[in-house]
Design an enzyme around this catalytic site. Structure first.
Site, PDB file in Angstrom:
ATOM      1  N   LEU A  30      29.151  28.626  41.314  1.00 48.94           N
ATOM      2  CA  LEU A  30      30.122  29.646  40.909  1.00 48.94           C
ATOM      3  C   LEU A  30      31.462  29.378  41.604  1.00 48.94           C
ATOM      4  CD1 LEU A  30      29.285  33.461  40.961  1.00 48.94           C
ATOM      5  CD2 LEU A  30      31.562  32.476  40.772  1.00 48.94           C
ATOM      6  N   ALA A  31      32.295  28.584  40.981  1.00 51.76           N
ATOM      7  CA  ALA A  31      33.546  28.177  41.622  1.00 51.76           C
ATOM      8  C   ALA A  31      34.451  27.582  40.560  1.00 51.76           C
ATOM      9  CB  ALA A  31      33.258  27.154  42.711  1.00 51.76           C
ATOM     10  N   GLU A  32      35.435  28.354  40.134  1.00 51.69           N
ATOM     11  CA  GLU A  32      36.226  27.921  38.984  1.00 51.69           C
ATOM     12  C   GLU A  32      37.099  26.712  39.283  1.00 51.69           C
ATOM     13  OE1 GLU A  32      35.759  31.022  39.934  1.00 51.69           O
ATOM     14  OE2 GLU A  32      34.660  31.857  38.247  1.00 51.69           O
ATOM     15  N   PHE A  51      35.479  34.764  32.281  1.00 48.80           N
ATOM     16  CA  PHE A  51      36.397  35.800  31.816  1.00 48.80           C
ATOM     17  C   PHE A  51      37.804  35.380  32.190  1.00 48.80           C
ATOM     18  CE2 PHE A  51      32.589  38.407  31.767  1.00 48.80           C
ATOM     19  CZ  PHE A  51      32.792  39.267  30.696  1.00 48.80           C
ATOM     20  N   TYR A  54      41.703  32.409  37.275  1.00 50.12           N
ATOM     21  CA  TYR A  54      42.852  32.246  38.176  1.00 50.12           C
ATOM     22  C   TYR A  54      42.579  31.312  39.368  1.00 50.12           C
ATOM     23  CZ  TYR A  54      44.638  36.157  35.410  1.00 50.12           C
ATOM     24  OH  TYR A  54      45.032  36.976  34.372  1.00 50.12           O
ATOM     25  N   HIS A  58      38.328  41.870  33.615  1.00 48.11           N
ATOM     26  CA  HIS A  58      37.561  41.352  32.478  1.00 48.11           C
ATOM     27  C   HIS A  58      38.333  41.455  31.166  1.00 48.11           C
ATOM     28  CE1 HIS A  58      34.379  41.857  35.433  1.00 48.11           C
ATOM     29  NE2 HIS A  58      33.582  41.129  34.683  1.00 48.11           N
TER      30      HIS A  58
END
Lengths: 379, 334
Positions: free
Chosen positions: B63-65, B88, B93, B134
């Site tokens: 979980l790490a954009e 989302f 960002y 969201h």
């Protein structure tokens, strides 16, 4: 009956047993940075490798002084010198096979050149005529990264992709001590460990992130200790000992290639020059500290070892210095030529096909240039 | 002549089909993101892909954009075509530095040697009652970043066509999925789904002579509804669906405005510094002598996306569009 009244009868079930995912002990770095030069381990080192490292160190030192001189002549916009850190740079490049990839940060020009990139093209970013001067695919060197740590996940992705394709390619990503505080450092190490990607992370801990000393950067026992939290081995090495850095890097590269996953290496070194030619290092550190590190100079360390063991004589030292002088002269000469610039390059590589908007803007610039040249002719 | 079997389908189904067809057609296409594997994505867009193509090609990531997009950069460097899911809009960002500093620039900084064919799928916009973070309409950030293509579908057919075209593109594409249209149905031919070539063409969804509504993504159905309602007032509104914000189709937009002489830009994103300002300026610069009234904007308010119980007051709806259309009778007022 209330919950409190029930208490005597209440028997909580124990939580499911905790299972550590891996034994942390083998992942922990040694307490002291690993050294080869001046120790018994030096006798095991390959003399030919040591000579190659030496020749590259001497070249690297001269490259640093020449590039710094070029900033004073206005030929380079800026130069972040790696004087004092040449052993890391050289060992990084020499630890890789040709098919491997290097992901350098902005201070790693020497590693880039040692990979075979043209010395002038390696300076393109710093000269200011374009952002990257070389074709990354020619020597498998990613563009010099200016944002900190952001090239680390690229190294992970590339190594992962190579493995998916069945290629035994290793990616080496270089970063400074300050960069270990960035989020991308964390995300890259985590991805690499989860994916068991063939990546080696080399942190050159040179003491300062511009002016901020390591003590204000991290509270970790060492930067190599950060590895254990991700489930990968951390290694601590004397960054001024070219033989040690090479050995530790080569081990990590071999391990990654064999499917053993990533390694985090912290090379403890020191930046002898200021952050760049534009920085005033006297504001944040004293001469005594710099002098102490000069005593532990990477070029001198290896030279003493080689001469002491009869692997290098005075002629050999002179020959290495002459080669370096010749390289500096060539660099000077080529950097003193004005690079031909084509303003149309501005629009050439934004998209595969320029958008209609960029076509219009390109036409505008063509018209402006024509007007400029006609005006010049009229005068 | 063959009859084409048009069946009702949802945008979500078309997107899934586009991903599946792209993966089947090209082994270098890799789907990755949080929850895209076993779960099939929180919106189920990647449903079944991990099963069909294996976890190496449809990968649940940590979980790490920034890590997801950064790893995709390296994968693209090595010849893959990553399709990245950002769960989302506001979760994207953390990846913005990767997007702005590397994804958008790599072709340029390497003089074309290192293009990055990455598709970044971002469910965006409001209207589904999502809580904070969201429902952002974040398209202006991406539009303002040179080097990126920015596209957004409004129909089931376009969802398929634009996504296939985006994945096939040799440039990075920010693919904005209007999440409130995921379950919208229209007729589509799943036996012969068409791609859209090239990316960068707007389409006239409804013709009219009184004024042009310029819009995209989630606001397209709202504009079509407004156009229908406007007939009662005697207005025949033309609705232009941009489909692609970058590159921008000046030609289709300006041809429409020159026909109608009046234009309203409609989008959910805030008006100040939003896409509408750019579009209004472009239209004014190119069509000034054809305009009977200033180009108006109907946008979200200039505030952080509101809580779900209040979002209906924020989102541009039919009434707000009709009010703007009424204000286009400029001569009568001045």
């Amino acid at each position: 009956m209330t919950v409190m009244e029930q208490r005597g009868a209440y028997r909580p079930s124990p939580p499911p047993a905790w299972q550590p995912r891996t034994d942390p002990a083998p992942l922990l770095p040694d307490a002291e940075p690993y050294r080869v030069l001046g120790t018994e381990a030096a006798a095991e080192a390959d003399p030919e490798l040591l000579r190659r490292l030496y020749a590259q160190l001497v070249l690297g030192r001269r490259y640093n002084t020449q590039a710094t001189a070029l900033t004073k002549q206005g030929r380079l916009a800026v130069y972040p010198s790696s004087t004092g850190q040449e052993a890391c740079e050289v060992a990084a490049a020499l630890a890789l096979e040709e098919r491997d990839w290097l992901f350098p940060s902005y201070r790693d020009t020497l590693a880039v050149v040692a990979r075979g990139v043209d010395p002038v093209e390696a300076l393109t970013l710093l000269r200011g005529d374009w952002h990257t001067g070389y074709d990354p695919y020619e020597h498998r060197v990613a563009p010099l990264s200016t944002p900190l740590a952001t090239q680390l996940p690229h190294a992970v992705g590339l190594a992962h992709a190579a493995r998916l394709k069945g290629h035994d390619v290793v990616a080496l990503a270089m970063i400074g001590d300050g960069g270990t505080s960035e989020g991308d450092f964390h995300e890259a190490l985590n991805f690499a460990a989860v994916w068991q990607a063939p990546v080696v992370f080399l942190v050159q801990n040179n003491g300062f992130a511009i002016s901020v000393p390591l003590a204000k950067q991290t509270a970790a026992p060492s930067l190599a200790h950060k590895a254990v939290g991700y489930g990968m081995p951390g290694r601590l090495v004397d960054g001024n000992d070219a033989a040690a850095v090479h050995e530790v890097l080569a081990d990590a590269v071999r391990n990654a290639r064999a499917g053993g996953g990533p390694t985090l290496i912290e090379a403890v070194t020191y930046r002898i020059d200021a952050h760049t030619n534009a920085d005033d290092a006297t504001r944040y550190r004293g001469d005594a500290e710099v002098e102490a590190w000069r005593e532990h100079d990477p070029v001198q360390l290896l030279e003493r070892e080689l001469t002491g063991r009869g692997l290098l004589d005075e002629d050999g030292v002179s020959a290495a210095r002459e080669d370096a002088e010749a390289m500096a002269a060539r660099l000077r000469e080529r950097m003193n030529q004005d690079a031909p610039l084509d303003p149309m390059d501005l629009f050439a590589h934004v998209y595969a096909e320029p958008t209609p908007q960029l076509r219009e803007q390109r036409d505008q610039l063509v018209a402006e240039l024509r007007a400029e040249s006609e005006e010049g002719t009229a005068r | 002549m063959t009859t084409v079997a048009l069946k009702p389908a949802t945008m979500a189904q078309a997107l899934t089909r586009a991903l599946r067809d792209a993966m089947a057609a090209d082994p270098s296409v890799h789907v990755m993101g949080e929850d895209v594997g076993t779960l099939g994505g929180v919106f189920r867009i990647t449903d079944g892909l991990a099963k069909e193509f294996g976890e190496d090609r449809c990968t649940d990531t940590p979980l790490a954009e920034a890590g997801i997009l950064g790893a995709a950069v390296g994968m693209a460097m090595y010849g893959l075509r990553p399709v990245v899911e950002m769960q989302f809009d506001a979760f994207a960002y953390p990846a913005f530095e990767q997007l702005a500093s590397h994804v958008a620039k790599m072709r340029n900084r390497t003089r074309g040697k290192m293009p990055l064919p990455i598709t970044i799928r971002i469910p965006y916009g409001g209207g589904i009652g999502g809580v904070e973070h969201h429902s952002d309409a974040s398209e202006a950030y991406y539009m303002a970043t040179p080097g990126l293509h920015v596209v957004t579908p409004a129909t089931v057919a376009d969802a398929y066509g634009l996504l296939r075209a985006s994945i096939a593109s040799d440039d990075p594409v920010v693919f904005l999925e209007p999440k409130r249209l995921y379950w919208s149905k229209d007729t589509w031919n799943p036996d012969d789904p068409q791609t859209v070539e090239p990316v960068g063409r707007a389409v006239v969804r409804r013709t009219g002579r009184s004024a042009t509504l310029i819009t995209y993504g989630p606001s397209v159905p709202v504009c079509l509804e407004a156009a229908e309602a406007a007939r009662a007032e005697g207005w025949e509104l033309e609705v232009v669906d941009l489909r692609s914000l970058v590159p921008f189709d000046d030609e289709t937009v300006c041809a429409s405005v020159r026909r109608t002489g009046r234009a309203v830009v409609v989008h959910e994103s805030g008006g100040f510094g939003g896409p509408g300002g750019e579009i209004a300026a472009r239209v004014t610069e190119r069509c000034f002598h054809h305009l009977e009234a200033p180009v108006l904007r109907v946008a979200g308010f200039d505030l952080p996306y509101p809580p779900p119980m209040l979002e209906r007051h924020h989102l541009p709806g039919v009434d707000r569009i009709l009010d703007a259309v009424a204000r286009l009778q400029w001569e009568a007022e001045s």
